[in-house]
Design a protein around this motif. Structure first.
Motif, short mmCIF file in Angstrom:
data_model
loop_
_atom_site.label_atom_id
_atom_site.label_comp_id
_atom_site.label_asym_id
_atom_site.label_seq_id
_atom_site.Cartn_x
_atom_site.Cartn_y
_atom_site.Cartn_z
N LYS A 141 -3.52 0.57 9.95
CA LYS A 141 -4.88 0.92 10.40
C LYS A 141 -5.54 -0.27 11.10
O LYS A 141 -6.22 -0.09 12.11
CB LYS A 141 -5.74 1.40 9.22
CG LYS A 141 -5.38 2.80 8.78
CD LYS A 141 -6.26 3.27 7.64
CE LYS A 141 -5.93 4.69 7.25
NZ LYS A 141 -6.79 5.18 6.16
N ARG A 142 -5.33 -1.48 10.57
CA ARG A 142 -5.85 -2.68 11.25
C ARG A 142 -5.20 -2.84 12.61
O ARG A 142 -5.87 -3.13 13.60
CB ARG A 142 -5.62 -3.93 10.40
CG ARG A 142 -6.63 -4.12 9.30
CD ARG A 142 -6.56 -5.50 8.66
NE ARG A 142 -5.26 -5.84 8.14
CZ ARG A 142 -4.79 -5.50 6.95
NH1 ARG A 142 -5.55 -4.80 6.13
NH2 ARG A 142 -3.59 -5.88 6.57
N PRO B 278 0.12 1.89 0.25
CA PRO B 278 -1.29 1.66 0.62
C PRO B 278 -1.48 0.38 1.44
O PRO B 278 -2.27 0.37 2.38
CB PRO B 278 -2.00 1.58 -0.74
CG PRO B 278 -1.16 2.40 -1.65
CD PRO B 278 0.26 2.13 -1.21
N ALA B 279 -0.75 -0.67 1.11
CA ALA B 279 -0.85 -1.91 1.89
C ALA B 279 -0.30 -1.72 3.29
O ALA B 279 -0.85 -2.25 4.26
CB ALA B 279 -0.11 -3.05 1.17
N VAL C 145 -0.24 1.15 4.95
CA VAL C 145 -1.23 1.98 5.65
C VAL C 145 -2.40 1.11 6.12
O VAL C 145 -2.85 1.22 7.27
CB VAL C 145 -1.72 3.14 4.76
CG1 VAL C 145 -2.95 3.82 5.36
CG2 VAL C 145 -0.60 4.15 4.56
N ALA C 146 -2.89 0.24 5.24
CA ALA C 146 -4.00 -0.64 5.62
C ALA C 146 -3.61 -1.53 6.79
O ALA C 146 -4.40 -1.70 7.73
CB ALA C 146 -4.42 -1.49 4.42
N ARG C 147 -2.41 -2.08 6.77
CA ARG C 147 -1.94 -2.94 7.87
C ARG C 147 -1.85 -2.16 9.18
O ARG C 147 -2.27 -2.63 10.23
CB ARG C 147 -0.58 -3.54 7.51
CG ARG C 147 -0.03 -4.49 8.56
CD ARG C 147 1.33 -5.05 8.16
NE ARG C 147 1.31 -5.75 6.90
CZ ARG C 147 0.94 -7.01 6.73
NH1 ARG C 147 0.57 -7.72 7.77
NH2 ARG C 147 0.96 -7.56 5.54
#
Length: 92
Positions: free
Chosen positions: A19-20, A12-13, A15-17
């Motif tokens: 996406k940013r 999840p981290a 994926v978040a990175r």
């Protein structure tokens, strides 16, 4: 279909990175289209590069720490773990 065998706590981290980074990439494209200064573009692209590189490094380290270690003796005795390590390490 999601293969849960390859999901890890760090995903999840990651994926978040990513996406940013994708948002920053869209911003960089817009900056080019409106004629922003090259120094600003270079800074934005550098940030994107670092974010993607960090995500890749985290993913590979996570894979080495969990997938190869978790593979256990069965795969190691067949040389699969070493081969898999060699395969993924070329992306470091």
């Amino acid at each position: 279909m999601v293969n849960h065998a390859h999901l890890h706590a760090t995903h999840p981290a990651i994926v978040a990175r990513l996406k940013r980074a994708a948002g920053h990439l869209r911003s960089a494209i817009a900056m080019i289209e409106v004629g922003r200064p090259c120094t600003e573009l270079a800074q934005q692209l550098h940030a994107i590069e670092k974010a993607v590189a960090t995500a890749k490094k985290q993913l590979i380290h996570d894979h080495i720490d969990h997938c190869l270690d978790y593979a256990g003796d069965e795969r190691a005795t067949h040389g699969h773990s070493l081969a898999e390590f060699k395969e993924i390490s070329k992306y470091l």
